[in-house]
Design a protein around this motif. Structure first.
Motif, mmCIF file in Angstrom:
data_model
loop_
_atom_site.group_PDB
_atom_site.id
_atom_site.type_symbol
_atom_site.label_atom_id
_atom_site.label_comp_id
_atom_site.label_asym_id
_atom_site.label_seq_id
_atom_site.Cartn_x
_atom_site.Cartn_y
_atom_site.Cartn_z
ATOM 1 N N SER A 222 0.842 -1.202 0.000
ATOM 2 C CA SER A 222 0.000 0.000 0.000
ATOM 3 C C SER A 222 0.879 1.254 0.000
ATOM 4 N N TYR B 295 -12.052 8.254 3.978
ATOM 5 C CA TYR B 295 -12.181 7.071 3.120
ATOM 6 C C TYR B 295 -12.579 5.890 3.990
ATOM 7 N N LEU C 287 -12.353 1.910 4.069
ATOM 8 C CA LEU C 287 -11.749 0.731 3.434
ATOM 9 C C LEU C 287 -12.301 -0.529 4.108
ATOM 10 N N PRO C 288 -12.322 -1.647 3.371
ATOM 11 C CA PRO C 288 -12.906 -2.874 3.937
ATOM 12 C C PRO C 288 -12.069 -3.436 5.085
ATOM 13 N N GLY D 105 -7.256 -7.935 -0.187
ATOM 14 C CA GLY D 105 -8.379 -7.091 -0.600
ATOM 15 C C GLY D 105 -8.223 -5.659 -0.106
ATOM 16 N N LEU D 106 -7.630 -5.519 1.050
ATOM 17 C CA LEU D 106 -7.418 -4.182 1.612
ATOM 18 C C LEU D 106 -6.438 -3.394 0.737
ATOM 19 N N THR E 185 -5.909 -3.975 -2.426
ATOM 20 C CA THR E 185 -6.603 -3.689 -3.693
ATOM 21 C C THR E 185 -7.534 -2.489 -3.522
ATOM 22 N N ALA E 186 -8.162 -2.374 -2.346
ATOM 23 C CA ALA E 186 -9.051 -1.237 -2.083
ATOM 24 C C ALA E 186 -8.246 0.069 -2.100
ATOM 25 N N THR F 29 -7.702 0.921 -5.693
ATOM 26 C CA THR F 29 -8.912 1.479 -6.312
ATOM 27 C C THR F 29 -9.082 2.953 -5.939
#
Ligand code: KG4
Ligand code: ZN
Length: 333
Positions: free
Chosen positions: A169, A195, A197-198, A213-214, A216-217, A220
């Protein structure tokens, strides 16, 4: 018993002398961070070559610092894995070459066991049993620890490790390597909630994690910026990332303590140095009357002291584990 520890699994060369009577006699470390920084991550071949350059000077340093003679040591412990194959081979060959020349037995140590036991080196060490959260660049695991060598894996990451999520990240935000400390510093200037984030697997009924996934978020959010991302926005994203990751780690630790009925939580590994994680864990634990233990900051990331210590602990239980067998092998995975 005096054990020399040698760590070279990644980008830190660490040497240390641990005495089971007197404690840590000396330790010396060379970090390669500055060397790898311009490439944005660890370059394995450069890492191996630098371990070769640093190992012997650091070895001299720990013997000078401790004032003991080479012949005074009882055994040599080295990190056998996991880690970068070439880097591990350097430490293993230093340890085994030295063992052969001094006629001292050698012992391969699991790098994660080194991290896991590192909080026991602190001035306020935890008693067994405890739940341990191991959060490093390569691993994220929750473990039940009943004693030295008595480890039960409760859960682990199904994809990226927490430190890896920090590093990747950070790269997406254009921050330097290693990403953990950089994101952590920037997050302090970020506003919470800008923001969302998941929080992957926050409510799963097990002790596993998933952090890809975090990351990838974060990608995005960065991609969706229509203009050049400003410093405040970067800080806001860093804040959202840290908040999400800390929420998951804290919740899983609390669940694991509840599940095992234990009262002590031990944090180990590089991400254990993270300020926001420590604040989150301390607050959650205080509410529930749990105790949290951390390694000294200098022993959160890779070091030789934890390897000397883990070797000494192992040898106290199983003196036969150290052998005059110098045909070494490493276990990168
Ligand atoms: O335990 P370690 O030195 O090496 C491994 O065995 O992986 O951990 C290195 C990891 C890196 O991913 C780094 O970004 C992370 O620990 N790290 C941090 C902090 N300091 C190091 N992550 C978050 N906050 C920090 N302060
Ligand atoms: Zn490590």
């Amino acid at each position: 018993m005096i054990v020399l520890g040698v760590e070279s699994s990644c980008d830190e060369t660490g040497l240390a002398l641990y005495d089971t009577q007197r404690g840590l006699l000396a330790h010396a470390l060379h970090s390669q961070i500055a060397m790898h920084q311009e490439y944005g991550g660890v370059v394995p071949e450069l890492a191996s070559r630098d371990h070769v350059r640093r190992a012997i000077p650091l070895l001299r340093q720990v013997f000078e610092q401790s004032g003991i003679a080479h012949g005074d040591i009882d055994a040599i412990a080295y990190t056998q894995g996991p880690g970068l194959a070439g880097a591990l081979l350097v430490g293993a060959s230093v340890a085994c070459g030295l063992g052969l020349s001094l006629d001292k037995p050698v012992l391969g140590v699991h790098h994660l066991e080194g991290h896991l036991l590192s909080p026991l080196l602190s001035s306020n060490p935890p008693q067994f049993p405890f739940v341990a959260l191991l959060v490093s660049g390569g691993h994220t695991q929750l473990m039940r620890v009943d004693g030295v060598g008595q480890y039960e894996l409760l859960g682990e990451t199904l994809d990226d490790a927490a430190g890896e999520a920090f590093d990747k990240s950070a790269k997406l935000l254009g921050l330097g390597y290693p990403g953990g400390p950089a994101i952590s510093r920037l997050a302090e200037f970020g506003d919470p909630g800008v923001y969302q984030l998941p929080r992957p697997m926050l409510h799963s009924k097990n002790f596993d994690f998933s952090f890809s996934g975090l990351k990838t978020a974060v990608l995005t959010v960065v991609k969706n910026q229509t203009t050049n991302i400003c410093e405040q926005d970067k800080a806001n994203i860093a804040r959202a990332f840290v908040d999400a990751l800390v929420d998951v780690l804290v919740a899983k630790c609390m669940n694991a303590l509840k599940h095992t009925g234990m009262k002590r939580l031990v944090i180990a590994g590089g991400v254990g140095a993270n300020k926001q994680l420590r604040e989150g864990l301390n607050a959650a634990a205080a509410k529930r009357r749990y105790q949290v233990f951390y390694p000294e900051l200098e022993f959160c990331t890779d070091n030789g002291a934890m390897i000397a210590f883990a070797g000494a602990m192992r040898l106290q239980q199983h003196p036969e584990a150290a052998k005059r067998d110098y045909a070494f092998s490493v276990r990168p995975r």
